[in-house]
Design a protein around this motif. Structure first.
Motif, PDB file in Angstrom:
ATOM      1  N   SER A   1       0.831  -1.212   0.000  1.00 25.01           N
ATOM      2  CA  SER A   1       0.000   0.000   0.000  1.00 25.01           C
ATOM      3  C   SER A   1       0.861   1.256   0.000  1.00 25.01           C
ATOM      4  O   SER A   1       0.608   2.203  -0.762  1.00 25.01           O
ATOM      5  CB  SER A   1      -0.922   0.010   1.222  1.00 25.01           C
ATOM      6  OG  SER A   1      -1.898  -0.991   1.127  1.00 25.01           O
ATOM      7  N   VAL A   2       1.886   1.267   0.863  1.00 26.27           N
ATOM      8  CA  VAL A   2       2.782   2.428   0.943  1.00 26.27           C
ATOM      9  C   VAL A   2       3.458   2.671  -0.404  1.00 26.27           C
ATOM     10  O   VAL A   2       3.557   3.807  -0.879  1.00 26.27           O
ATOM     11  CB  VAL A   2       3.831   2.218   2.051  1.00 26.27           C
ATOM     12  CG1 VAL A   2       4.936   3.273   1.946  1.00 26.27           C
ATOM     13  CG2 VAL A   2       3.175   2.269   3.424  1.00 26.27           C
ATOM     14  N   LYS A   3       3.901   1.589  -1.031  1.00 25.39           N
ATOM     15  CA  LYS A   3       4.561   1.705  -2.341  1.00 25.39           C
ATOM     16  C   LYS A   3       3.591   2.263  -3.389  1.00 25.39           C
ATOM     17  O   LYS A   3       3.953   3.155  -4.182  1.00 25.39           O
ATOM     18  CB  LYS A   3       5.077   0.339  -2.773  1.00 25.39           C
ATOM     19  CG  LYS A   3       5.915   0.354  -4.047  1.00 25.39           C
ATOM     20  CD  LYS A   3       6.497  -1.021  -4.314  1.00 25.39           C
ATOM     21  CE  LYS A   3       7.434  -0.991  -5.519  1.00 25.39           C
ATOM     22  NZ  LYS A   3       8.052  -2.322  -5.745  1.00 25.39           N
ATOM     23  N   CYS A   4       2.362   1.739  -3.371  1.00 23.67           N
ATOM     24  CA  CYS A   4       1.377   2.178  -4.364  1.00 23.67           C
ATOM     25  C   CYS A   4       0.907   3.612  -4.119  1.00 23.67           C
ATOM     26  O   CYS A   4       0.615   4.356  -5.063  1.00 23.67           O
ATOM     27  CB  CYS A   4       0.173   1.232  -4.360  1.00 23.67           C
ATOM     28  SG  CYS A   4       0.545  -0.400  -5.027  1.00 23.67           S
ATOM     29  N   ILE A   5       0.830   4.004  -2.850  1.00 24.56           N
ATOM     30  CA  ILE A   5       0.459   5.389  -2.532  1.00 24.56           C
ATOM     31  C   ILE A   5       1.497   6.344  -3.106  1.00 24.56           C
ATOM     32  O   ILE A   5       1.160   7.383  -3.690  1.00 24.56           O
ATOM     33  CB  ILE A   5       0.314   5.574  -1.011  1.00 24.56           C
ATOM     34  CG1 ILE A   5      -0.939   4.848  -0.513  1.00 24.56           C
ATOM     35  CG2 ILE A   5       0.229   7.068  -0.651  1.00 24.56           C
ATOM     36  CD1 ILE A   5      -1.041   4.740   0.994  1.00 24.56           C
ATOM     37  N   ASP A   6       2.767   5.982  -2.974  1.00 30.30           N
ATOM     38  CA  ASP A   6       3.836   6.798  -3.569  1.00 30.30           C
ATOM     39  C   ASP A   6       3.690   6.873  -5.084  1.00 30.30           C
ATOM     40  O   ASP A   6       3.885   7.929  -5.698  1.00 30.30           O
ATOM     41  CB  ASP A   6       5.208   6.212  -3.211  1.00 30.30           C
ATOM     42  CG  ASP A   6       5.704   6.700  -1.853  1.00 30.30           C
ATOM     43  OD1 ASP A   6       5.363   7.834  -1.483  1.00 30.30           O
ATOM     44  OD2 ASP A   6       6.418   5.946  -1.176  1.00 30.30           O
ATOM     45  N   LEU A   7       3.356   5.726  -5.683  1.00 27.71           N
ATOM     46  CA  LEU A   7       3.185   5.702  -7.143  1.00 27.71           C
ATOM     47  C   LEU A   7       2.020   6.583  -7.576  1.00 27.71           C
ATOM     48  O   LEU A   7       2.106   7.316  -8.575  1.00 27.71           O
ATOM     49  CB  LEU A   7       2.937   4.259  -7.613  1.00 27.71           C
ATOM     50  CG  LEU A   7       4.128   3.298  -7.518  1.00 27.71           C
ATOM     51  CD1 LEU A   7       3.686   1.872  -7.835  1.00 27.71           C
ATOM     52  CD2 LEU A   7       5.243   3.722  -8.467  1.00 27.71           C
ATOM     53  N   LEU A   8       0.927   6.522  -6.842  1.00 32.59           N
ATOM     54  CA  LEU A   8      -0.248   7.338  -7.177  1.00 32.59           C
ATOM     55  C   LEU A   8       0.045   8.827  -7.022  1.00 32.59           C
ATOM     56  O   LEU A   8      -0.375   9.646  -7.854  1.00 32.59           O
ATOM     57  CB  LEU A   8      -1.430   6.939  -6.282  1.00 32.59           C
ATOM     58  CG  LEU A   8      -2.064   5.582  -6.593  1.00 32.59           C
ATOM     59  CD1 LEU A   8      -2.988   5.140  -5.469  1.00 32.59           C
ATOM     60  CD2 LEU A   8      -2.835   5.640  -7.911  1.00 32.59           C
TER      61      LEU A   8
END
Length: 479
Positions: A121-128
């Motif tokens: 989730s943390v990784k994807c939040i950064d991507l978003l």
């Protein structure tokens, strides 16, 4: 010794409470409760042995399906191992969150699954955030905390989301202000307001820098993306300002076109004196020169903001219109010759160079030249001038309100006898006639010069009216 007994007693009481709570989970069904306890202590698969003993079919299916739902969520997490594609990572994270969210609140996720879910989730939040998608990033953060629980790993992205929200809110606020300025109808006022507003953007840049500096997260990929997006406002406002200057130039262009199309005060049956026609077009030319002088003054004051191509286009238009007016003045200078032509349509000159503003057919149809007659006892004759660029296959169309006959000629038609005597050719393409519209197809090639002459035959009534129009293609439009 007494102290030790007290501690042991407290532990036993706590165990008893937990035991009672576990027994009550699953609406009192012992098999449900045992399955939940097994899930939470030994893992989801351990619950299956108890849930298969649930007697109620619907309830049994519901709880056994939780294992499938959990496995689907875990498989989504595991599918991201070694994956670098942003879209696939975000999709998998959303799938896992959706599946885990569907589990009964009493069912706990294994620690390793929660940690892996948080990391993804943390990784994807950064991507978003790095793709300037703060809404989806915030939604994933909220859902992730709800599903996986609180964690220090969220600290940085939580601050990032907050900073990006602030930057985006400021950007939208500024855009709303600029869009309101862009709605100002007075073009000069709009240019003034947008120029002042653009000069203030530097102050807003300072505010954004301060927000980032005080956030404690620094310029992460997400924060940097939103900062760059904010700074594009300078470009956005510059484009709006360019549009305002362009609108001003086209306003001059339209005013010149409107002036050329200005008609004389209406007279019955187009009965204008030659001196009146000459004076009218002389005033038109004078006014066009005055508007063009305004344009040149405006362009000289705003050289850096004015598109020279548009200036050149307007200059060419003005030159062309001036030439046409000079031609009109020349045409009406010889009273004796003009008097033999018949009545004059107004405006005298028509063509696609001057379409009606705002018309959806601006490039396909000119403004009309009007004519009308009353108490008609015999055929009546009219004339006008037409502007068709060389090589253009434009059509000249005469349309009446009734179905009386129309003929169009290259030569003077004041005398009906002259038509028959000289065997003048009727230029109307009768096979292409539509209703009361009489077309001269490819008029630029059929007309010998810029003048056209037409005969309005007697009809069932003594009154008639109509108009003359230039089409880019009459046949295409009619089909």
């Amino acid at each position: 010794m007494k102290k030790a007994l007290k501690v042991l007693f407290a532990v036993m009481i706590a165990a008893l409470v937990v035991s009672c709570e576990s027994t009550n989970v699953g609406d009192g069904d012992p098999n449900v409760a045992k399955g939940i306890n097994a899930w939470n202590s030994r893992g989801p698969e351990a619950a299956t042995a108890y849930w298969t003993d649930i007697e109620e079919p619907a309830k049994q299916k519901k709880y056994l399906n939780y294992v499938n739902v959990f496995n689907a969520g875990k498989n989504a997490l595991d599918s991201t191992d070694g994956v670098k594609n942003s879209s696939k990572l975000i999709s998998a994270s959303n799938t896992a969150l959706s599946k885990f969210k569907a589990l009964d609140p009493a069912l706990h996720l294994p620690a390793d699954v929660k940690e892996k879910g948080i990391d993804l989730s943390v990784k994807c939040i950064d991507l978003l955030l790095s793709s300037e998608n703060v809404n989806d990033a915030n939604a994933m953060y909220t859902q992730s905390v709800k599903v996986y629980g609180k964690s220090d790993k969220y600290a940085t992205v939580a601050k990032e989301i907050d900073v990006c929200k602030q930057i985006e809110a400021k950007r939208k606020s500024i855009l709303e202000q600029s869009e309101k300025l862009n709605e100002i109808e007075d073009i000069d006022e709009r240019i003034s307001q947008l120029t002042t507003f653009k000069d203030k953007l530097g102050d807003y840049d300072g505010e954004i820098s301060s927000i980032i500096k005080n956030s404690g997260v620094g310029k992460t990929a997400g924060v940097s993306a939103f900062e760059r997006r904010f700074k594009k406002l300078n470009q956005d406002i510059a484009i709006q300002l360019e549009g305002a200057y362009r609108d001003k130039l086209y306003d001059y262009k339209e005013r010149i076109g409107e002036e050329f199309a200005r008609q004389m005060v209406a007279k019955e049956n187009g009965n204008y004196k030659l001196e009146e026609i000459l004076a009218h077009y002389q005033s038109v030319e004078k006014n066009i020169d005055a508007i063009y002088a305004e344009l040149q003054d405006f362009a000289s004051k705003h050289k850096q903001n004015v598109d020279q191509d548009i200036i050149d286009e307007i200059a060419a238009q003005k030159k062309d219109l001036s030439a046409k007016i000079a031609q009109i003045n020349k045409e009406i200078a010889t009273e004796k010759e003009i008097a033999s032509r018949g009545k004059t349509v107004m405006p005298l000159m028509i063509g696609l160079f001057n379409p009606a503003p705002g018309s959806t057919a601006e490039s396909k149809k000119s403004r009309p030249a009007k004519f009308s007659g009353t108490k008609q006892k015999k055929a009546e004759y009219w004339w006008g001038m037409v502007s068709i660029p060389k090589g253009e296959m434009n059509d000249l169309v005469i349309t009446l309100k009734d179905n009386r006959n129309v003929r169009v000629f290259n030569e003077n038609t004041k005398s009906g006898k002259m038509i028959e005597k000289n065997n003048l050719k009727d230029l109307v393409s009768r096979s292409s006639r539509v209703g009361n519209s009489w077309p001269v197809l490819n008029a630029g090639s059929q007309l010998k010069g810029t003048n056209y002459f037409f005969e309005i035959d007697k009809g069932k009534t003594e009154d008639y009216s109509g108009e003359v129009v230039v089409y880019s293609s009459f046949i295409t439009r009619m089909r």
